[in-house]
Write a protein that holds these residues in place. Structure first.
Motif, PDB file in Angstrom:
ATOM      1  N   HIS A  69       0.824  -1.217   0.000  1.00 56.33           N
ATOM      2  CA  HIS A  69       0.000   0.000   0.000  1.00 56.33           C
ATOM      3  C   HIS A  69       0.855   1.264   0.000  1.00 56.33           C
ATOM      4  CE1 HIS A  69      -2.465  -3.272   1.665  1.00 56.33           C
ATOM      5  NE2 HIS A  69      -3.416  -2.713   0.947  1.00 56.33           N
ATOM      6  N   ALA A  70       2.123   1.098  -0.299  1.00 53.84           N
ATOM      7  CA  ALA A  70       3.048   2.227  -0.329  1.00 53.84           C
ATOM      8  C   ALA A  70       2.990   2.901  -1.701  1.00 53.84           C
ATOM      9  CB  ALA A  70       4.467   1.749  -0.030  1.00 53.84           C
ATOM     10  N   LEU A  71       2.587   4.157  -1.728  1.00 53.05           N
ATOM     11  CA  LEU A  71       2.512   4.940  -2.952  1.00 53.05           C
ATOM     12  C   LEU A  71       3.657   5.951  -2.970  1.00 53.05           C
ATOM     13  CD1 LEU A  71      -1.315   5.783  -2.980  1.00 53.05           C
ATOM     14  CD2 LEU A  71      -0.204   3.640  -3.618  1.00 53.05           C
ATOM     15  N   THR A  72       4.076   6.334  -4.143  1.00 53.40           N
ATOM     16  CA  THR A  72       5.083   7.390  -4.284  1.00 53.40           C
ATOM     17  C   THR A  72       4.408   8.634  -4.836  1.00 53.40           C
ATOM     18  OG1 THR A  72       6.811   5.758  -4.728  1.00 53.40           O
ATOM     19  CG2 THR A  72       7.286   8.048  -5.334  1.00 53.40           C
ATOM     20  N   ILE A  73       4.603   9.766  -4.160  1.00 50.21           N
ATOM     21  CA  ILE A  73       3.986  11.011  -4.616  1.00 50.21           C
ATOM     22  C   ILE A  73       4.996  11.799  -5.454  1.00 50.21           C
ATOM     23  CG2 ILE A  73       4.597  12.277  -2.489  1.00 50.21           C
ATOM     24  CD1 ILE A  73       1.887  13.764  -2.810  1.00 50.21           C
ATOM     25  N   GLU A  74       4.548  12.293  -6.581  1.00 50.20           N
ATOM     26  CA  GLU A  74       5.388  13.070  -7.487  1.00 50.20           C
ATOM     27  C   GLU A  74       4.746  14.437  -7.713  1.00 50.20           C
ATOM     28  OE1 GLU A  74       7.183   9.359 -10.150  1.00 50.20           O
ATOM     29  OE2 GLU A  74       5.620  10.652 -11.009  1.00 50.20           O
ATOM     30  N   LYS A  75       5.519  15.500  -7.456  1.00 49.64           N
ATOM     31  CA  LYS A  75       5.039  16.858  -7.727  1.00 49.64           C
ATOM     32  C   LYS A  75       5.292  17.213  -9.183  1.00 49.64           C
ATOM     33  CE  LYS A  75       5.427  20.461  -5.309  1.00 49.64           C
ATOM     34  NZ  LYS A  75       5.899  21.655  -4.549  1.00 49.64           N
ATOM     35  N   MET A  76       4.413  18.009  -9.751  1.00 52.14           N
ATOM     36  CA  MET A  76       4.585  18.426 -11.133  1.00 52.14           C
ATOM     37  C   MET A  76       5.497  19.646 -11.247  1.00 52.14           C
ATOM     38  SD  MET A  76       2.951  16.086 -12.525  1.00 52.14           S
ATOM     39  CE  MET A  76       3.175  16.649 -14.204  1.00 52.14           C
ATOM     40  N   ASN A  77       5.538  20.497 -10.217  1.00 49.20           N
ATOM     41  CA  ASN A  77       6.340  21.722 -10.265  1.00 49.20           C
ATOM     42  C   ASN A  77       7.005  21.957  -8.911  1.00 49.20           C
ATOM     43  OD1 ASN A  77       5.575  22.766 -12.998  1.00 49.20           O
ATOM     44  ND2 ASN A  77       3.535  22.798 -12.070  1.00 49.20           N
ATOM     45  N   ASN A  78       8.064  22.767  -8.909  1.00 46.97           N
ATOM     46  CA  ASN A  78       8.746  23.175  -7.674  1.00 46.97           C
ATOM     47  C   ASN A  78       9.034  21.973  -6.768  1.00 46.97           C
ATOM     48  OD1 ASN A  78       8.480  25.922  -8.479  1.00 46.97           O
ATOM     49  ND2 ASN A  78       6.397  25.948  -7.645  1.00 46.97           N
ATOM     50  N   ARG A  79       9.741  21.026  -7.304  1.00 47.27           N
ATOM     51  CA  ARG A  79       9.935  19.753  -6.596  1.00 47.27           C
ATOM     52  C   ARG A  79      10.827  19.855  -5.373  1.00 47.27           C
ATOM     53  NH1 ARG A  79      10.146  15.036 -11.283  1.00 47.27           N
ATOM     54  NH2 ARG A  79       7.906  15.156 -11.793  1.00 47.27           N
ATOM     55  N   ASP A  80      11.533  20.963  -5.235  1.00 49.65           N
ATOM     56  CA  ASP A  80      12.374  21.143  -4.052  1.00 49.65           C
ATOM     57  C   ASP A  80      11.580  21.690  -2.868  1.00 49.65           C
ATOM     58  OD1 ASP A  80      14.630  20.251  -5.396  1.00 49.65           O
ATOM     59  OD2 ASP A  80      15.162  22.268  -6.097  1.00 49.65           O
ATOM     60  N   GLU A  81      10.350  22.096  -3.103  1.00 53.65           N
ATOM     61  CA  GLU A  81       9.511  22.644  -2.039  1.00 53.65           C
ATOM     62  C   GLU A  81       8.528  21.586  -1.545  1.00 53.65           C
ATOM     63  OE1 GLU A  81       7.580  26.117  -3.479  1.00 53.65           O
ATOM     64  OE2 GLU A  81       9.453  27.172  -3.976  1.00 53.65           O
ATOM     65  N   PRO A  82       8.035  21.740  -0.307  1.00 52.95           N
ATOM     66  CA  PRO A  82       7.047  20.785   0.204  1.00 52.95           C
ATOM     67  C   PRO A  82       5.775  20.790  -0.633  1.00 52.95           C
ATOM     68  CG  PRO A  82       7.927  22.156   1.974  1.00 52.95           C
ATOM     69  CD  PRO A  82       8.396  22.767   0.696  1.00 52.95           C
ATOM     70  N   VAL A  83       5.075  19.670  -0.621  1.00 51.20           N
ATOM     71  CA  VAL A  83       3.757  19.605  -1.249  1.00 51.20           C
ATOM     72  C   VAL A  83       2.808  20.483  -0.438  1.00 51.20           C
ATOM     73  CG1 VAL A  83       1.847  18.089  -1.921  1.00 51.20           C
ATOM     74  CG2 VAL A  83       4.213  17.253  -2.051  1.00 51.20           C
ATOM     75  N   LYS A  84       1.998  21.274  -1.132  1.00 50.72           N
ATOM     76  CA  LYS A  84       1.078  22.172  -0.430  1.00 50.72           C
ATOM     77  C   LYS A  84      -0.302  22.122  -1.076  1.00 50.72           C
ATOM     78  CE  LYS A  84       2.422  26.350  -3.033  1.00 50.72           C
ATOM     79  NZ  LYS A  84       3.379  25.669  -3.916  1.00 50.72           N
ATOM     80  N   ASN A  85      -1.238  22.731  -0.384  1.00 55.16           N
ATOM     81  CA  ASN A  85      -2.612  22.798  -0.884  1.00 55.16           C
ATOM     82  C   ASN A  85      -2.638  23.370  -2.301  1.00 55.16           C
ATOM     83  OD1 ASN A  85      -5.580  23.093  -0.824  1.00 55.16           O
ATOM     84  ND2 ASN A  85      -5.125  25.266  -0.675  1.00 55.16           N
ATOM     85  N   GLY A  86      -3.349  22.687  -3.209  1.00 54.08           N
ATOM     86  CA  GLY A  86      -3.491  23.153  -4.580  1.00 54.08           C
ATOM     87  C   GLY A  86      -2.453  22.621  -5.543  1.00 54.08           C
ATOM     88  N   ASP A  87      -1.441  21.898  -5.030  1.00 54.76           N
ATOM     89  CA  ASP A  87      -0.427  21.341  -5.925  1.00 54.76           C
ATOM     90  C   ASP A  87      -0.999  20.216  -6.779  1.00 54.76           C
ATOM     91  OD1 ASP A  87       1.662  22.989  -5.297  1.00 54.76           O
ATOM     92  OD2 ASP A  87       2.637  21.602  -3.901  1.00 54.76           O
ATOM     93  N   VAL A  88      -0.519  20.138  -8.010  1.00 55.40           N
ATOM     94  CA  VAL A  88      -0.860  19.018  -8.893  1.00 55.40           C
ATOM     95  C   VAL A  88       0.209  17.939  -8.700  1.00 55.40           C
ATOM     96  CG1 VAL A  88      -1.215  18.269 -11.268  1.00 55.40           C
ATOM     97  CG2 VAL A  88      -1.994  20.540 -10.543  1.00 55.40           C
ATOM     98  N   VAL A  89      -0.245  16.735  -8.396  1.00 54.86           N
ATOM     99  CA  VAL A  89       0.667  15.627  -8.110  1.00 54.86           C
ATOM    100  C   VAL A  89       0.240  14.390  -8.897  1.00 54.86           C
ATOM    101  CG1 VAL A  89       1.156  16.509  -5.793  1.00 54.86           C
ATOM    102  CG2 VAL A  89      -0.677  14.836  -6.107  1.00 54.86           C
ATOM    103  N   MET A  90       1.091  13.390  -8.861  1.00 57.25           N
ATOM    104  CA  MET A  90       0.761  12.062  -9.384  1.00 57.25           C
ATOM    105  C   MET A  90       1.115  11.030  -8.319  1.00 57.25           C
ATOM    106  SD  MET A  90       2.013  12.132 -13.361  1.00 57.25           S
ATOM    107  CE  MET A  90       1.326  13.289 -14.556  1.00 57.25           C
ATOM    108  N   PHE A  91       0.405   9.926  -8.327  1.00 57.32           N
ATOM    109  CA  PHE A  91       0.670   8.847  -7.383  1.00 57.32           C
ATOM    110  C   PHE A  91       1.091   7.595  -8.144  1.00 57.32           C
ATOM    111  CE2 PHE A  91      -2.223  11.570  -4.978  1.00 57.32           C
ATOM    112  CZ  PHE A  91      -1.549  11.676  -3.762  1.00 57.32           C
TER     113      PHE A  91
END
Length: 233
Positions: free
Chosen positions: A126-148
């Motif tokens: 059940h381990a998923l990997t989260i990938e940010k679409m932009n600003n990958r050096d910053e924490p994931v925040k509200n409104g970010d587009v991601v992929m799992f």
């Protein structure tokens, strides 16, 4: 003459409760000491200036919160939000749905591609990997587009109401999911979140009595009870 004195006395008796009521009203509107100003107003030409000056000051709330003020509440809320670690690009995360189960399994009659939430614990299945679409050096925040990325190595995707996992496509539109945190800010482990597919519908999970196989869908544009999820590390 006696009748005139009697009427004058009655008038004075009526004025007393009226002044008392007006004094109480002024103390509520302008402060605790304004009642005295009102009583003196008939004799004090400075009354209007005093009341105008008080109107320029911030009004004091008549409602008190016992034991704790608003500033302390905000600080406690902020401290609570920061108890978990921040979620970053590439982190291994676990998504728990409203049934208390974790997303991870893939199922289907002909192909193993339908996303399910049946896990009772955080493990490699059940381990998923989260990938940010932009600003990958910053924490994931509200409104970010991601992929799992699912444990099988393919991205979760949304098309219509179907939530599946079929391809690894870092440029795909169907794989783009917006992560929503209602009070905004960075996403921390343990936060309550919502996941919105690229078409605008939120991912949801049926109660287990309705869907014992733990199906995950994307059916409504609603941050409701079935759409509530938690992200954990």
């Amino acid at each position: 003459m006696e009748l005139k004195h009697l009427r004058a006395r009655q008038s004075r008796l009526l004025i007393v409760p009226i002044i008392g009521a007006l004094t109480w009203t002024c103390s509520l509107l302008f402060g605790e000491d304004s009642g005295e100003l009102f009583v003196q107003g008939a004799r004090s030409p400075q009354l209007a200036g005093s009341l105008t000056a008080r109107n320029d000051e911030p009004r004091r709330s008549l409602i008190r919160t016992p034991g704790i003020d608003r500033g302390s509440l905000v600080q406690l809320r902020a401290a609570k939000k920061q108890t978990g670690e921040k979620i970053m690009h590439g982190d291994t995360v676990y998504i728990k749905v409203m049934t208390g189960r974790y997303v991870g399994e893939l199922d289907g009659t002909t192909k193993l591609e339908w996303v399910k939430a049946r896990g009772k614990q955080k493990d490699k299945e059940h381990a998923l990997t989260i990938e940010k679409m932009n600003n990958r050096d910053e924490p994931v925040k509200n409104g970010d587009v991601v992929m799992f990325v699912m444990p099988t190595g393919v991205h979760m995707d949304v098309l219509g109401s179907a939530v599946r996992a079929r391809y690894y496509d870092p440029r795909g539109e169907w794989q783009k999911i917006t992560i929503v945190k209602q009070d905004g800010g960075d996403i921390y482990s343990g936060d309550q979140i919502f996941l919105r597919g690229h078409q605008g519908e939120y991912l949801d999970a049926n109660p287990l009595e309705r869907a014992p196989d733990g199906e995950v869908k994307a059916r409504w544009r609603d941050e409701g009870e079935w759409q509530v999820m938690w992200i954990e590390k």
